[in-house]
Scaffold this motif. Structure first.
Motif, PDB file in Angstrom:
ATOM      1  N   MET A  77       0.831  -1.206   0.000  1.00 55.07           N
ATOM      2  CA  MET A  77       0.000   0.000   0.000  1.00 55.07           C
ATOM      3  C   MET A  77       0.866   1.257   0.000  1.00 55.07           C
ATOM      4  N   LEU A  78       1.993   1.215   0.727  1.00 61.40           N
ATOM      5  CA  LEU A  78       2.909   2.358   0.762  1.00 61.40           C
ATOM      6  C   LEU A  78       3.481   2.628  -0.637  1.00 61.40           C
ATOM      7  N   LEU A  79       3.904   1.567  -1.321  1.00 60.63           N
ATOM      8  CA  LEU A  79       4.468   1.738  -2.656  1.00 60.63           C
ATOM      9  C   LEU A  79       3.407   2.247  -3.630  1.00 60.63           C
ATOM     10  N   ARG A  80       2.178   1.770  -3.488  1.00 59.62           N
ATOM     11  CA  ARG A  80       1.109   2.269  -4.355  1.00 59.62           C
ATOM     12  C   ARG A  80       0.885   3.764  -4.126  1.00 59.62           C
ATOM     13  N   LYS A  81       1.010   4.189  -2.899  1.00 55.76           N
ATOM     14  CA  LYS A  81       0.802   5.600  -2.572  1.00 55.76           C
ATOM     15  C   LYS A  81       1.862   6.475  -3.222  1.00 55.76           C
ATOM     16  N   TYR A  82       3.136   6.021  -3.160  1.00 57.45           N
ATOM     17  CA  TYR A  82       4.234   6.873  -3.612  1.00 57.45           C
ATOM     18  C   TYR A  82       4.688   6.608  -5.054  1.00 57.45           C
ATOM     19  N   LEU A  83       4.477   5.388  -5.572  1.00 59.14           N
ATOM     20  CA  LEU A  83       5.070   5.032  -6.862  1.00 59.14           C
ATOM     21  C   LEU A  83       4.065   4.808  -7.978  1.00 59.14           C
ATOM     22  N   GLN A  84       2.766   4.772  -7.666  1.00 59.78           N
ATOM     23  CA  GLN A  84       1.771   4.538  -8.711  1.00 59.78           C
ATOM     24  C   GLN A  84       1.856   5.639  -9.767  1.00 59.78           C
ATOM     25  N   GLY A  85       2.070   5.250 -11.017  1.00 58.40           N
ATOM     26  CA  GLY A  85       2.162   6.218 -12.107  1.00 58.40           C
ATOM     27  C   GLY A  85       3.510   6.885 -12.251  1.00 58.40           C
ATOM     28  N   ALA A  86       4.508   6.480 -11.447  1.00 60.52           N
ATOM     29  CA  ALA A  86       5.827   7.115 -11.492  1.00 60.52           C
ATOM     30  C   ALA A  86       6.576   6.714 -12.761  1.00 60.52           C
ATOM     31  N   GLU A  87       7.441   7.618 -13.221  1.00 59.88           N
ATOM     32  CA  GLU A  87       8.264   7.364 -14.397  1.00 59.88           C
ATOM     33  C   GLU A  87       9.643   6.883 -13.962  1.00 59.88           C
ATOM     34  N   ILE A  88      10.137   5.819 -14.583  1.00 58.07           N
ATOM     35  CA  ILE A  88      11.449   5.269 -14.240  1.00 58.07           C
ATOM     36  C   ILE A  88      12.517   6.050 -15.001  1.00 58.07           C
ATOM     37  N   LEU A  89      13.416   6.703 -14.256  1.00 59.56           N
ATOM     38  CA  LEU A  89      14.483   7.496 -14.858  1.00 59.56           C
ATOM     39  C   LEU A  89      15.705   6.657 -15.190  1.00 59.56           C
ATOM     40  N   GLY A  90      15.941   5.610 -14.407  1.00 58.54           N
ATOM     41  CA  GLY A  90      17.098   4.773 -14.664  1.00 58.54           C
ATOM     42  C   GLY A  90      17.244   3.693 -13.611  1.00 58.54           C
ATOM     43  N   VAL A  91      18.128   2.724 -13.903  1.00 63.65           N
ATOM     44  CA  VAL A  91      18.460   1.638 -12.963  1.00 63.65           C
ATOM     45  C   VAL A  91      19.973   1.576 -12.882  1.00 63.65           C
ATOM     46  N   GLU A  92      20.517   1.571 -11.683  1.00 64.49           N
ATOM     47  CA  GLU A  92      21.972   1.609 -11.513  1.00 64.49           C
ATOM     48  C   GLU A  92      22.388   0.865 -10.256  1.00 64.49           C
ATOM     49  N   THR A  93      23.692   0.638 -10.147  1.00 65.80           N
ATOM     50  CA  THR A  93      24.264   0.042  -8.937  1.00 65.80           C
ATOM     51  C   THR A  93      25.237   1.042  -8.329  1.00 65.80           C
ATOM     52  N   PRO A  94      25.155   1.287  -7.024  1.00 61.11           N
ATOM     53  CA  PRO A  94      26.082   2.230  -6.390  1.00 61.11           C
ATOM     54  C   PRO A  94      27.444   1.586  -6.151  1.00 61.11           C
ATOM     55  N   GLY A  95      28.481   2.086  -6.837  1.00 58.44           N
ATOM     56  CA  GLY A  95      29.799   1.505  -6.658  1.00 58.44           C
ATOM     57  C   GLY A  95      29.811   0.065  -7.106  1.00 58.44           C
ATOM     58  N   PHE A  96      30.405  -0.783  -6.297  1.00 60.73           N
ATOM     59  CA  PHE A  96      30.461  -2.219  -6.604  1.00 60.73           C
ATOM     60  C   PHE A  96      29.752  -2.984  -5.496  1.00 60.73           C
ATOM     61  N   GLU A  97      28.465  -2.625  -5.300  1.00 63.34           N
ATOM     62  CA  GLU A  97      27.648  -3.222  -4.248  1.00 63.34           C
ATOM     63  C   GLU A  97      26.530  -4.051  -4.869  1.00 63.34           C
ATOM     64  N   ARG A  98      26.002  -4.992  -4.085  1.00 59.36           N
ATOM     65  CA  ARG A  98      24.890  -5.842  -4.547  1.00 59.36           C
ATOM     66  C   ARG A  98      23.564  -5.135  -4.303  1.00 59.36           C
TER      67      ARG A  98
END
Length: 552
Positions: A77-98
């Motif tokens: 429900m929290l994710l639906r509140k904040y992310l519903q209809g959101a646009e994805i700007l990118g996907v990345e990894t910080p440094g060399f972390e999992r």
């Protein structure tokens, strides 16, 4: 499985290429630690699975439609509140972390905000967090406020990344050269795994296997940060055991890492779900069987206690015939037994407080009580033996199941029989009807029931001239050869008998007898349990279980 930084970095590039510019249309949480995101992109609609389970952690595209709970969990429900209809700007990894970071632009009626969905893929420490400007808005797994807590994962707390490993960063070429300077250890793959960050043991082995001499540090660096991929999945006995970003001998190739992950996790999940459901059904039936065996032992014990019923009647008769010889206060008497052909005597215990006539009536009352008990025990014993036989047939069907559809059919039967609780279904949700097991031999269709309910349906829907088969003196599936009015060759009969033996109690043994006859000779008694029939004018064939036949 190499869910290491090496693989996750390549996966991030793949996800970014597919999802950049897409919009999150729907968010569901089908599992306790699993999210499902439906994303509209220029290339079409994609479904993304995000899993933080210790055994199945990963992020990959899928086409599966797992059932969702009737009430969405709080994090969903929290994710639906904040992310519903959101646009994805990118996907990345910080440094060399999992860690995979999904940067999204969220819109509301009055403002826009950039937020980050962070997926930490770290085995049992895996987690999914939503952050904004470095502050945690919510997390799938939260921690308590404790002095010994290294990371506070709570809404409103600042986001702190996991503590870094005490290993060499492979992006630092000078540090890598210092680490890999001669002399090198004998077990180089293990050394790389223990001292270079972001490598799984199998990834380290792959790197070392491709080394052909020269600058080792440069080779390791270039291999780790190369964008070359050739994903594959390794299987053992038809079950996926591992997946790799780069091909290994014997692997099944895929076009993308996500496709390889989907195949791998779907196979593992199917095997895990099959084993869990099989254990669940076996436990339910075994529990019922244990109760039935206890009840049967009680019935047999009561029957044993009634074995002296005729002796009580005879003693009452002898007392009645010799009342003139008896007196009140006697504790026993010995009378001629005229029911004994040898002409012997019998000693009869008496209640000294009762008159001779009352003692005789006491024996008659005991006789009548035992007689009534036997009259009641007869139907009870028949009923409990029938229930026990039914439970044994269910256990045989569960043990011989080799597909999820087989177990689903049995689960439905157990629910109808009251051995399992009926699930809550949404309105207008139809109950799926599973097909028979279907085989083909020389143009003849061979069908086998998956459970007792299907066995009954198979007989009802067959023609009188079709051939019916069942293992002799064993629990087995009912098998039918659809003849279409043709004569059935011996090869087809032997094939169908092998199928019948395969789905029977004797599937692990050698040659077993299988009875067969036309359907017209098979009858179902009134009020009989599902799967129970009687048959006449049959023939028997000896065969071994056919485990090689492929179900269509």
């Amino acid at each position: 499985m190499p869910q290491d930084t090496f693989t996750i970095r390549l996966l991030a590039k793949e996800l970014a290429s597919s999802l950049r510019g897409g919009r999150i249309n729907r968010i569901n949480q089908p599992g306790k630690e699993e999210l499902s995101l439906l994303i509209y992109t220029q290339k079409g609609t994609l479904k993304l699975t995000v899993n933080a389970n210790a055994a199945d952690c990963g992020v990959y595209f899928t086409t599966d439609n797992p059932p969702n709970p009737l009430t969405a969990p709080n994090f969903c429900m929290l994710l639906r509140k904040y992310l519903q209809g959101a646009e994805i700007l990118g996907v990345e990894t910080p440094g060399f972390e999992r860690i995979l970071i999904f940067r999204v632009l969220c819109f509301s009626d009055f403002s826009t905000a950039e937020r980050e969905l962070r997926v930490e893929i770290m085995g049992k420490y895996s987690n999914i967090l939503l952050t904004e400007k470095g502050i945690i808005l919510g997390a799938l797994k939260t921690t308590t406020i404790d002095e010994n807590c290294r990371r506070a994962i709570l809404p409103g707390a600042p986001y702190l990344p996991p503590a870094p490993q005490d290993k060499t960063d492979p992006s630092d070429l000078s540090a890598l050269r210092a680490l890999l300077s001669p002399p090198l250890p004998d077990d180089l793959p293990r050394f790389l795994f223990q001292h270079v960050a972001g490598l799984a043991p199998c990834t380290a082995e792959q790197i070392v296997s491709g080394y052909r001499g020269g600058d080792l540090a440069q080779y390791v660096h270039d291999t780790i940060f190369s964008d070359e991929i050739s994903p594959c999945v390794v299987e053992k006995n038809g079950v996926p055991t591992d997946f790799f970003a780069r091909y290994v001998p014997g692997g099944i190739s895929f076009e993308s890492i996500s496709a390889a992950e989907q195949y791998f996790y779907a196979g593992r999940r199917a095997k895990k779900g099959f084993d869990e459901l099989q254990r669940k059904l076996s436990s339910a039936v075994s529990s019922a069987k244990k109760k039935q065996e206890k009840r049967l032992s009680q019935v047999l014990e009561k029957r044993r206690q009634c074995e002296g019923m005729e002796e009580d009647r005879i003693k009452g008769e002898l007392l009645t015939a010799n009342l003139y010889r008896l007196k009140q206060g006697m504790r026993s008497c010995e009378l001629e037994n005229y029911y004994d052909e040898a002409g012997g005597t019998v000693k009869i215990a008496l209640d000294e407080r009762l008159s001779p006539a009352d003692n005789a009536q006491a024996y008659f009352r005991r006789y009548r009580k035992q007689k009534r008990t036997l009259e009641v025990l007869g139907p009870q014993e028949t009923e409990v033996r029938s229930e026990l036989e039914y439970s044994l047939s269910l256990l045989a069907a569960i043990a011989s199941a080799d597909r999820m559809d087989d177990l689903k059919c049995l689960e439905e039967e157990l629910q109808l029989a009251g051995l399992l609780k009926q699930p809550e279904r949404r309105k207008k949700q139809a109950v799926p009807e599973y097909p028979f097991r279907r085989f083909e031999k020389d143009g003849f269709e061979v069908l086998a029931g998956r459970n007792n309910l299907q066995n009954d349906r198979l007989i009802r829907t067959s023609s009188p001239d079709d051939i019916w088969l069942h293992a002799q003196k064993y629990h087995s599936s009912h098998v039918v050869i659809r003849t279409g009015g043709r004569a059935v060759p011996d090869e087809v009969l032997l094939f169908a008998a092998g199928i019948c033996a395969r789905y029977s109690d004797a599937r692990q043994g050698g040659r077993i007898p299988v009875d067969y006859c036309p359907i017209r000779q098979v009858k179902k008694p009134p009020k009989a349990r599902a799967g129970f029939v009687i048959y006449h004018e049959y023939k028997t064939i000896l065969t071994e279980p056919d485990t090689d036949a492929k179900e269509l």
